[in-house]
Design a protein around this motif. Structure first.
Motif, PDB file in Angstrom:
ATOM      1  N   PHE A 182     -27.749   7.078  30.159  1.00  0.00           N
ATOM      2  CA  PHE A 182     -26.956   7.600  29.041  1.00  0.00           C
ATOM      3  C   PHE A 182     -27.113   9.116  28.955  1.00  0.00           C
ATOM      4  O   PHE A 182     -26.137   9.851  28.760  1.00  0.00           O
ATOM      5  CB  PHE A 182     -27.389   6.953  27.724  1.00  0.00           C
ATOM      6  CG  PHE A 182     -26.480   5.849  27.271  1.00  0.00           C
ATOM      7  CD1 PHE A 182     -25.294   6.138  26.608  1.00  0.00           C
ATOM      8  CD2 PHE A 182     -26.787   4.519  27.499  1.00  0.00           C
ATOM      9  CE1 PHE A 182     -24.451   5.128  26.181  1.00  0.00           C
ATOM     10  CE2 PHE A 182     -25.957   3.498  27.085  1.00  0.00           C
ATOM     11  CZ  PHE A 182     -24.781   3.802  26.422  1.00  0.00           C
ATOM     12  N   ASP A 221     -13.350  -3.951  20.781  1.00  0.00           N
ATOM     13  CA  ASP A 221     -14.635  -3.262  20.926  1.00  0.00           C
ATOM     14  C   ASP A 221     -15.410  -3.211  19.612  1.00  0.00           C
ATOM     15  O   ASP A 221     -16.634  -3.264  19.600  1.00  0.00           O
ATOM     16  CB  ASP A 221     -14.414  -1.832  21.435  1.00  0.00           C
ATOM     17  CG  ASP A 221     -13.915  -1.810  22.877  1.00  0.00           C
ATOM     18  OD1 ASP A 221     -13.965  -2.866  23.527  1.00  0.00           O
ATOM     19  OD2 ASP A 221     -13.478  -0.745  23.330  1.00  0.00           O
ATOM     20  N   ARG A 271     -23.253   9.947  21.836  1.00  0.00           N
ATOM     21  CA  ARG A 271     -23.534   8.674  22.504  1.00  0.00           C
ATOM     22  C   ARG A 271     -22.310   7.757  22.455  1.00  0.00           C
ATOM     23  O   ARG A 271     -22.003   7.070  23.435  1.00  0.00           O
ATOM     24  CB  ARG A 271     -24.736   7.996  21.844  1.00  0.00           C
ATOM     25  CG  ARG A 271     -25.254   6.780  22.612  1.00  0.00           C
ATOM     26  CD  ARG A 271     -26.467   6.187  21.933  1.00  0.00           C
ATOM     27  NE  ARG A 271     -26.953   5.004  22.628  1.00  0.00           N
ATOM     28  CZ  ARG A 271     -27.855   5.022  23.592  1.00  0.00           C
ATOM     29  NH1 ARG A 271     -28.376   6.173  23.987  1.00  0.00           N
ATOM     30  NH2 ARG A 271     -28.236   3.899  24.176  1.00  0.00           N
ATOM     31  N   ASN A 272     -21.617   7.751  21.332  1.00  0.00           N
ATOM     32  CA  ASN A 272     -20.406   6.943  21.214  1.00  0.00           C
ATOM     33  C   ASN A 272     -19.316   7.430  22.167  1.00  0.00           C
ATOM     34  O   ASN A 272     -18.574   6.628  22.739  1.00  0.00           O
ATOM     35  CB  ASN A 272     -19.884   6.965  19.774  1.00  0.00           C
ATOM     36  CG  ASN A 272     -20.766   6.183  18.823  1.00  0.00           C
ATOM     37  OD1 ASN A 272     -21.505   5.290  19.240  1.00  0.00           O
ATOM     38  ND2 ASN A 272     -20.708   6.517  17.542  1.00  0.00           N
ATOM     39  N   ALA A 318     -21.357  -0.692  26.497  1.00  0.00           N
ATOM     40  CA  ALA A 318     -21.707   0.249  27.565  1.00  0.00           C
ATOM     41  C   ALA A 318     -23.081  -0.088  28.144  1.00  0.00           C
ATOM     42  O   ALA A 318     -23.288  -0.011  29.362  1.00  0.00           O
ATOM     43  CB  ALA A 318     -21.680   1.678  27.029  1.00  0.00           C
ATOM     44  N   GLN A 319     -24.023  -0.462  27.287  1.00  0.00           N
ATOM     45  CA  GLN A 319     -25.340  -0.870  27.765  1.00  0.00           C
ATOM     46  C   GLN A 319     -25.236  -2.119  28.645  1.00  0.00           C
ATOM     47  O   GLN A 319     -25.906  -2.215  29.689  1.00  0.00           O
ATOM     48  CB  GLN A 319     -26.266  -1.150  26.576  1.00  0.00           C
ATOM     49  CG  GLN A 319     -26.674   0.092  25.792  1.00  0.00           C
ATOM     50  CD  GLN A 319     -27.634  -0.234  24.677  1.00  0.00           C
ATOM     51  OE1 GLN A 319     -28.621  -0.922  24.871  1.00  0.00           O
ATOM     52  NE2 GLN A 319     -27.335   0.257  23.478  1.00  0.00           N
ATOM     53  N   GLU A 329     -19.139  -0.459  20.857  1.00  0.00           N
ATOM     54  CA  GLU A 329     -18.954   0.205  22.150  1.00  0.00           C
ATOM     55  C   GLU A 329     -20.279   0.561  22.811  1.00  0.00           C
ATOM     56  O   GLU A 329     -20.420   0.491  24.031  1.00  0.00           O
ATOM     57  CB  GLU A 329     -18.094   1.456  21.962  1.00  0.00           C
ATOM     58  CG  GLU A 329     -16.642   1.119  21.638  1.00  0.00           C
ATOM     59  CD  GLU A 329     -15.863   2.285  21.091  1.00  0.00           C
ATOM     60  OE1 GLU A 329     -16.494   3.203  20.526  1.00  0.00           O
ATOM     61  OE2 GLU A 329     -14.626   2.277  21.224  1.00  0.00           O
ATOM     62  N   ASP A 330     -21.267   0.937  22.004  1.00  0.00           N
ATOM     63  CA  ASP A 330     -22.572   1.292  22.559  1.00  0.00           C
ATOM     64  C   ASP A 330     -23.212   0.079  23.246  1.00  0.00           C
ATOM     65  O   ASP A 330     -23.739   0.180  24.360  1.00  0.00           O
ATOM     66  CB  ASP A 330     -23.486   1.824  21.449  1.00  0.00           C
ATOM     67  CG  ASP A 330     -24.832   2.274  21.981  1.00  0.00           C
ATOM     68  OD1 ASP A 330     -24.892   3.330  22.627  1.00  0.00           O
ATOM     69  OD2 ASP A 330     -25.831   1.565  21.764  1.00  0.00           O
ATOM     70  N   ARG A 331     -23.136  -1.059  22.594  1.00  0.00           N
ATOM     71  CA  ARG A 331     -23.716  -2.274  23.175  1.00  0.00           C
ATOM     72  C   ARG A 331     -22.965  -2.694  24.430  1.00  0.00           C
ATOM     73  O   ARG A 331     -23.568  -3.146  25.411  1.00  0.00           O
ATOM     74  CB  ARG A 331     -23.690  -3.398  22.143  1.00  0.00           C
ATOM     75  CG  ARG A 331     -24.436  -4.652  22.592  1.00  0.00           C
ATOM     76  CD  ARG A 331     -24.409  -5.728  21.525  1.00  0.00           C
ATOM     77  NE  ARG A 331     -25.198  -6.887  21.914  1.00  0.00           N
ATOM     78  CZ  ARG A 331     -25.253  -8.015  21.224  1.00  0.00           C
ATOM     79  NH1 ARG A 331     -24.581  -8.129  20.086  1.00  0.00           N
ATOM     80  NH2 ARG A 331     -25.988  -9.028  21.654  1.00  0.00           N
ATOM     81  N   SER A 354     -20.101   6.169  25.593  1.00  0.00           N
ATOM     82  CA  SER A 354     -19.767   4.743  25.698  1.00  0.00           C
ATOM     83  C   SER A 354     -18.267   4.554  25.895  1.00  0.00           C
ATOM     84  O   SER A 354     -17.829   3.777  26.767  1.00  0.00           O
ATOM     85  CB  SER A 354     -20.227   4.001  24.437  1.00  0.00           C
ATOM     86  OG  SER A 354     -21.622   4.116  24.261  1.00  0.00           O
ATOM     87  N   LYS A 355     -17.456   5.253  25.107  1.00  0.00           N
ATOM     88  CA  LYS A 355     -16.002   5.116  25.204  1.00  0.00           C
ATOM     89  C   LYS A 355     -15.493   5.551  26.568  1.00  0.00           C
ATOM     90  O   LYS A 355     -14.676   4.864  27.197  1.00  0.00           O
ATOM     91  CB  LYS A 355     -15.326   5.950  24.106  1.00  0.00           C
ATOM     92  CG  LYS A 355     -15.443   5.364  22.715  1.00  0.00           C
ATOM     93  CD  LYS A 355     -14.704   6.230  21.707  1.00  0.00           C
ATOM     94  CE  LYS A 355     -14.794   5.640  20.303  1.00  0.00           C
ATOM     95  NZ  LYS A 355     -14.059   6.462  19.308  1.00  0.00           N
TER      96      LYS A 355
END
Length: 232
Positions: A185, A79, A203-204, A88-89, A84-86, A207-208
């Motif tokens: 989100f 990851d 936000r992280n 999740a997007q 991880e943010d990308r 995502s996780k």
């Protein structure tokens, strides 16, 4: 018949090998990069038979970004390489363009609870000195934990359905899709019970948690590649 006989012979030889010398075990893990060298393990003496544990083999060159994101989404790539943010997007974009959230229309806690495969023995400790009352309390606590996890998943599915159903833009428009993902989100942050003012850290966490639900199959099972359309 022959396969069963060979399997039995290998099992017996393996047990003999274990009894005669200290057993070696290969180190494994859910993420790539655990096995970094080639190691041999002896599983039989007469004749001597070894198995090799080698690092996973990945394509030497990833042809495009989309393929790389799909591999990372499955966990084949760390990851941290993609972010991880990308990831999740990308996952939300995939679910939205396939209109997956519409499947969760009318979802409720009762339907989730009915479909659960709860087995008390899997969640309660079997202490030999536990009294009947203590065992009953442990089982009650285990059931509550399972229900909380199920409700957690349902809240996530509801949040994705609600934001998708309220979406008035065009899924094929990149800006509109980004706006939808951003609203999801925010909704997921509430569903995961993460403080609104937690900023980038929150936000992280979203995502996780979302990636974990996807990888454990809680959101369903999907083929990431586009299948060819069947000729009519």
């Amino acid at each position: 018949m022959l396969e069963n006989l060979l399997s039995l012979i290998l099992c017996i030889r393996f047990l003999v090998c274990v009894l005669q010398e200290k057993l070696k075990r290969a180190t494994v893990g859910p993420l790539p990069g655990v096995t970094q060298d080639i190691a041999g393990f002896k599983i039989a003496h007469q004749p001597s038979i070894y198995v090799l544990d080698t690092p996973g083999v990945l394509v030497p060159n990833i042809p495009d970004i989309d393929t790389g994101l799909k591999l990372a989404l499955t966990g084949a790539v760390k990851d941290s390489v993609v972010g991880e943010d990308r990831l999740a997007q990308y996952l939300l974009a995939m679910l939205n363009t396939r209109r997956v959230p519409l499947r969760w229309k009318g979802l409720n806690n009762e339907s989730c609870a009915e479909s659960s495969n709860f087995c008390p023995e899997d969640f309660t400790g079997k202490g030999p000195k536990d009294s009947p009352n203590e065992k009953k309390e442990k089982m009650k606590e285990a059931k509550q934990n399972v229900r909380q996890k199920e409700d957690h998943v349902v809240e996530v599915q509801k949040a994705l359905f609600r934001t998708f159903s309220e979406f008035k833009g065009n899924l094929e428009n990149e800006d509109d899709l980004e706006d939808l993902i951003e609203s999801q989100f925010n909704a997921l942050q509430k569903a995961f019970r993460i403080p609104v003012n937690s900023g980038e850290v929150g936000r992280n966490k979203v995502s996780k948690k979302l990636l974990q639900l996807f990888r454990t199959g809680k959101l369903g099972h999907y083929i990431l590649d586009s299948l060819p359309k069947c000729a009519s």
